[in-house]
Motif scaffolding. Structure first.
Motif, PDB file in Angstrom:
ATOM      1  N   ALA A 116      73.700  87.429  34.270  1.00 41.33           N
ATOM      2  CA  ALA A 116      73.982  88.006  33.126  1.00 41.33           C
ATOM      3  C   ALA A 116      74.005  89.513  33.002  1.00 41.33           C
ATOM      4  CB  ALA A 116      72.881  87.554  32.054  1.00 41.33           C
ATOM      5  N   ALA A 117      75.008  90.165  32.462  1.00 38.09           N
ATOM      6  CA  ALA A 117      75.124  91.589  32.221  1.00 38.09           C
ATOM      7  C   ALA A 117      75.106  92.049  31.025  1.00 38.09           C
ATOM      8  CB  ALA A 117      76.270  92.097  33.071  1.00 38.09           C
ATOM      9  N   GLN A 118      74.152  92.923  30.595  1.00 38.91           N
ATOM     10  CA  GLN A 118      74.145  93.576  29.174  1.00 38.91           C
ATOM     11  C   GLN A 118      74.234  95.122  29.320  1.00 38.91           C
ATOM     12  OE1 GLN A 118      70.364  92.049  27.275  1.00 38.91           O
ATOM     13  NE2 GLN A 118      71.619  91.431  25.904  1.00 38.91           N
ATOM     14  N   ALA A 119      74.698  95.622  28.075  1.00 39.13           N
ATOM     15  CA  ALA A 119      74.635  97.034  27.888  1.00 39.13           C
ATOM     16  C   ALA A 119      73.154  97.674  27.867  1.00 39.13           C
ATOM     17  CB  ALA A 119      75.707  97.519  26.795  1.00 39.13           C
ATOM     18  N   GLU A 120      72.993  98.508  28.626  1.00 37.98           N
ATOM     19  CA  GLU A 120      71.631  99.210  28.605  1.00 37.98           C
ATOM     20  C   GLU A 120      71.054  99.561  27.089  1.00 37.98           C
ATOM     21  OE1 GLU A 120      71.249 102.837  30.765  1.00 37.98           O
ATOM     22  OE2 GLU A 120      71.271 101.804  32.669  1.00 37.98           O
ATOM     23  N   GLY A 121      72.217  99.953  26.166  1.00 38.07           N
ATOM     24  CA  GLY A 121      71.753 100.380  25.056  1.00 38.07           C
ATOM     25  C   GLY A 121      71.602  99.419  23.741  1.00 38.07           C
ATOM     26  N   ALA A 122      71.868  97.987  24.427  1.00 36.78           N
ATOM     27  CA  ALA A 122      71.450  96.967  23.369  1.00 36.78           C
ATOM     28  C   ALA A 122      71.023  95.557  24.380  1.00 36.78           C
ATOM     29  CB  ALA A 122      72.760  96.200  22.734  1.00 36.78           C
ATOM     30  N   ALA A 123      70.079  95.835  25.192  1.00 39.03           N
ATOM     31  CA  ALA A 123      69.566  94.838  26.114  1.00 39.03           C
ATOM     32  C   ALA A 123      68.217  94.044  25.652  1.00 39.03           C
ATOM     33  CB  ALA A 123      69.005  95.778  27.410  1.00 39.03           C
ATOM     34  N   ALA A 124      68.568  93.074  24.810  1.00 34.40           N
ATOM     35  CA  ALA A 124      67.479  92.420  24.290  1.00 34.40           C
ATOM     36  C   ALA A 124      66.802  91.292  25.271  1.00 34.40           C
ATOM     37  CB  ALA A 124      67.762  91.564  23.018  1.00 34.40           C
ATOM     38  N   TRP A 125      67.586  91.184  26.241  1.00 35.94           N
ATOM     39  CA  TRP A 125      67.222  89.747  27.151  1.00 35.94           C
ATOM     40  C   TRP A 125      66.043  90.334  28.242  1.00 35.94           C
ATOM     41  CZ3 TRP A 125      68.007  84.735  26.772  1.00 35.94           C
ATOM     42  CH2 TRP A 125      68.878  84.452  26.074  1.00 35.94           C
ATOM     43  N   PRO A 126      65.852  91.340  28.854  1.00 34.71           N
ATOM     44  CA  PRO A 126      64.815  91.673  29.671  1.00 34.71           C
ATOM     45  C   PRO A 126      63.563  91.576  29.044  1.00 34.71           C
ATOM     46  CG  PRO A 126      66.707  93.227  30.183  1.00 34.71           C
ATOM     47  CD  PRO A 126      67.097  92.614  29.041  1.00 34.71           C
ATOM     48  N   ALA A 127      63.204  92.119  27.736  1.00 30.18           N
ATOM     49  CA  ALA A 127      62.230  92.060  27.193  1.00 30.18           C
ATOM     50  C   ALA A 127      61.745  90.587  26.537  1.00 30.18           C
ATOM     51  CB  ALA A 127      62.271  93.190  25.999  1.00 30.18           C
ATOM     52  N   SER A 128      62.822  90.239  26.313  1.00 26.43           N
ATOM     53  CA  SER A 128      62.783  88.887  25.660  1.00 26.43           C
ATOM     54  C   SER A 128      62.169  87.779  26.819  1.00 26.43           C
ATOM     55  CB  SER A 128      63.949  88.053  24.965  1.00 26.43           C
ATOM     56  OG  SER A 128      64.145  88.883  23.864  1.00 26.43           O
ATOM     57  N   LEU A 129      62.724  87.675  28.009  1.00 23.98           N
ATOM     58  CA  LEU A 129      62.305  87.170  29.068  1.00 23.98           C
ATOM     59  C   LEU A 129      60.929  87.251  29.678  1.00 23.98           C
ATOM     60  CD1 LEU A 129      65.618  86.958  30.775  1.00 23.98           C
ATOM     61  CD2 LEU A 129      64.557  85.034  29.835  1.00 23.98           C
ATOM     62  N   ASP A 130      60.749  88.513  29.639  1.00 21.66           N
ATOM     63  CA  ASP A 130      59.370  89.213  29.917  1.00 21.66           C
ATOM     64  C   ASP A 130      58.186  88.497  28.995  1.00 21.66           C
ATOM     65  OD1 ASP A 130      60.167  90.407  32.026  1.00 21.66           O
ATOM     66  OD2 ASP A 130      60.093  92.291  31.144  1.00 21.66           O
ATOM     67  N   ALA A 131      58.832  88.368  27.557  1.00 25.66           N
ATOM     68  CA  ALA A 131      57.640  87.986  26.460  1.00 25.66           C
ATOM     69  C   ALA A 131      57.728  86.269  26.746  1.00 25.66           C
ATOM     70  CB  ALA A 131      58.131  88.459  25.252  1.00 25.66           C
ATOM     71  N   GLY A 132      58.400  85.799  27.131  1.00 28.63           N
ATOM     72  CA  GLY A 132      58.788  84.249  26.983  1.00 28.63           C
ATOM     73  C   GLY A 132      59.328  83.695  25.900  1.00 28.63           C
ATOM     74  N   ARG A 183      62.937  88.273  21.341  1.00 27.41           N
ATOM     75  CA  ARG A 183      62.329  89.532  20.831  1.00 27.41           C
ATOM     76  C   ARG A 183      63.461  90.413  20.341  1.00 27.41           C
ATOM     77  NH1 ARG A 183      56.846  90.588  22.417  1.00 27.41           N
ATOM     78  NH2 ARG A 183      55.742  88.603  22.240  1.00 27.41           N
ATOM     79  N   ALA A 184      63.392  90.842  19.235  1.00 29.62           N
ATOM     80  CA  ALA A 184      64.209  91.658  18.331  1.00 29.62           C
ATOM     81  C   ALA A 184      64.180  93.071  19.022  1.00 29.62           C
ATOM     82  CB  ALA A 184      64.236  91.585  17.162  1.00 29.62           C
ATOM     83  N   LEU A 185      64.993  94.059  19.212  1.00 30.82           N
ATOM     84  CA  LEU A 185      65.227  95.329  19.422  1.00 30.82           C
ATOM     85  C   LEU A 185      65.029  96.039  18.347  1.00 30.82           C
ATOM     86  CD1 LEU A 185      68.270  95.507  21.999  1.00 30.82           C
ATOM     87  CD2 LEU A 185      65.790  95.697  22.559  1.00 30.82           C
ATOM     88  N   ALA A 186      64.628  97.118  18.428  1.00 28.46           N
ATOM     89  CA  ALA A 186      64.259  98.184  17.235  1.00 28.46           C
ATOM     90  C   ALA A 186      65.470  98.845  16.848  1.00 28.46           C
ATOM     91  CB  ALA A 186      63.305  99.059  17.392  1.00 28.46           C
ATOM     92  N   ARG A 187      66.236  99.149  17.749  1.00 29.57           N
ATOM     93  CA  ARG A 187      67.749  99.669  17.571  1.00 29.57           C
ATOM     94  C   ARG A 187      68.519  99.417  18.774  1.00 29.57           C
ATOM     95  NH1 ARG A 187      68.419 104.572  20.489  1.00 29.57           N
ATOM     96  NH2 ARG A 187      69.581 105.394  18.962  1.00 29.57           N
ATOM     97  N   MET A 188      69.962  99.852  18.543  1.00 35.34           N
ATOM     98  CA  MET A 188      71.024  99.800  19.429  1.00 35.34           C
ATOM     99  C   MET A 188      71.770 100.892  19.282  1.00 35.34           C
ATOM    100  SD  MET A 188      71.922  95.587  19.309  1.00 35.34           S
ATOM    101  CE  MET A 188      72.102  95.663  17.589  1.00 35.34           C
ATOM    102  N   ALA A 189      72.290 101.196  20.598  1.00 33.28           N
ATOM    103  CA  ALA A 189      73.286 102.202  20.615  1.00 33.28           C
ATOM    104  C   ALA A 189      74.403 101.918  21.709  1.00 33.28           C
ATOM    105  CB  ALA A 189      72.847 103.697  20.471  1.00 33.28           C
TER     106      ALA A 189
END
Length: 420
Positions: free
Chosen positions: A221-237, A240-246
């Protein structure tokens, strides 16, 4: 990436385990039969540029050529065709930055269902107008898909319309998974599949089909760095929502992964990578120049991943180009940005004596160096300049980083004084 420990479940509010609908190969095959004659079997085209970069075959799955300009019609039609008559009579509502909006609007028109779409303020005008042309009633609110979704949910509660979620429903995931079935039929020897990712519906569906039929194939899966919710969500199990995106990739600017795709991605997707804005620009430009394909930034994310780390992908590689609905104004900006990132634009300033013939001398050096002059401007009135000097700003078109370096060297060798 660790496999999910409880297939088909997620943790709801207060830690309560919620059973989620499973999505299987049989579901994807059922969606494929349902979509026969409705969606286009999109071509799988070789990419000479990416194949040369990787040292092996790279194929482009051209969902940018799909009806309504993206893969979204697959999931939207699958979901809506299964509504009861009573549900159809209440109409449907959706939230989208553009591609899902068009997919829902087109599917609704084909099925004779009334549709209402909430889109973020600032959504690309062509996407808004295309959604209206398909017959949807369009409202704009919020600045992100997540904020527009809040309004769509309120509309659902107030009117009884059925929410057609962009990614968080089993039928949506199954419909998007038909891309994976087609891909394996078209390229049975593929070793790696790279998919752009926002909420996760597309990559979850493709991974469901691919891993069931060819478990040895690596799915990325490829995500834009400025809207990458998946890495943190997968780490958390858990999502998880991002605080901001750009990011310019509005089609995958999703702040929180979907609950339904999450378990599938965690279990089936081998890796999640992120790509920089510069790489998105370069990928879009390369696809336009070398493959003659118009692709939006979100749709180019998978190709951008190959540009950033070609050694990380074993060929034959299939790259999913998810959509081609790009605002022409954004396209112009992205092309210029991509050309600059590729060393095709060079901006510089030089100081020369303020006398007749000085500018023509600079231009002669540039002509000899085979640099194309796009713009020239003079400055004569700053305190940093000597009385007899003029500063010349240059915007040049070059052939790449090496050529740009050679142009600067030629200017320096001619005695022209560069300005830092």
């Amino acid at each position: 990436m660790s496999p999910r420990t409880s297939p088909g479940t997620s943790t709801g509010a207060g830690g309560r385990a919620e059973q989620l609908p499973a999505v299987t190969l049989e579901d994807v095959r059922a969606a494929d039969a349902l979509l026969d004659g409705v969606v286009r079997r999109t071509p799988l085209e070789p990419s000479a540029a990416l194949s040369e970069l990787l040292g092996g075959p790279v194929l482009l799955k051209c969902e940018n050529l799909q009806h309504a300009g993206s893969f979204k019609i697959r999931g939207a039609y699958t979901r809506m065709s299964r509504l009861s008559q009573a549900e159809r009579e209440r109409g449907v509502v959706a939230a989208s930055a553009g591609n899902h909006a068009q997919g829902v609007a087109l599917a609704a028109r084909l099925l004779g269902i009334r549709s209402t779409i909430w889109m973020p303020v600032g959504a690309p005008i062509p996407k808004v107008e295309a959604t209206r042309r398909y017959g949807a009633e369009v409202h704009q609110a919020g600045t992100t898909v997540d904020e527009a979704l809040v309004h769509a949910l309120a509309h659902e509660r107030e009117t009884g319309a059925v929410l057609i979620h962009p990614f968080d429903h089993a039928d949506i995931v199954a419909g998007q998974g038909t891309v994976g079935l087609e891909l394996l039929e078209q390229a049975p020897d593929v070793r790696t599949v790279v998919v752009c990712t926002g909420g996760g519906g597309l990559v979850a569906g493709i991974a469901t089909a691919v891993k069931a039929l060819a478990p040895h194939v690596r799915v990325v899966a490829a995500q834009a760095e400025g809207a990458a919710a998946w890495p943190a969500s997968l780490d958390a199990g858990e999502p998880r929502a991002l605080a901001r995106m750009a990011t310019m990739a509005d089609g995958i600017a999703v702040g929180r992964p979907g609950d339904v795709p999450f378990g599938l991605v965690r279990e089936l997707v081998d890796d999640v990578v992120t790509v920089a804005e510069e790489s998105l620009s370069r990928a879009l430009l390369m696809l336009l120049e070398r493959s003659k394909l118009v692709v939006e930034p979100a749709g180019a994310a998978a190709a951008a991943a190959l540009l950033e780390a070609p050694e990380a992908f074993e060929p034959p590689v299939a790259v999913v180009l998810s959509g081609g609905n790009v605002d022409p104004l954004l396209l112009m900006r992205v092309i210029r940005h991509g050309m600059a990132a590729a060393g095709r634009y060079l901006g510089c300033r030089v100081r020369v004596p303020d006398r007749p013939g000085a500018l023509s001398g600079v231009l002669a050096v540039l002509a000899e160096a085979d640099a194309n002059v796009l713009e020239v401007f003079h400055t004569r009135t700053t305190a940093a300049l000597a009385v007899d000097e003029v500063e010349i700003g240059l915007q040049l078109e070059t052939k790449g980083h090496d050529h740009a370096t050679a142009v600067l060297a030629a200017l320096a060798a001619s005695g022209v004084r560069p300005v830092a």
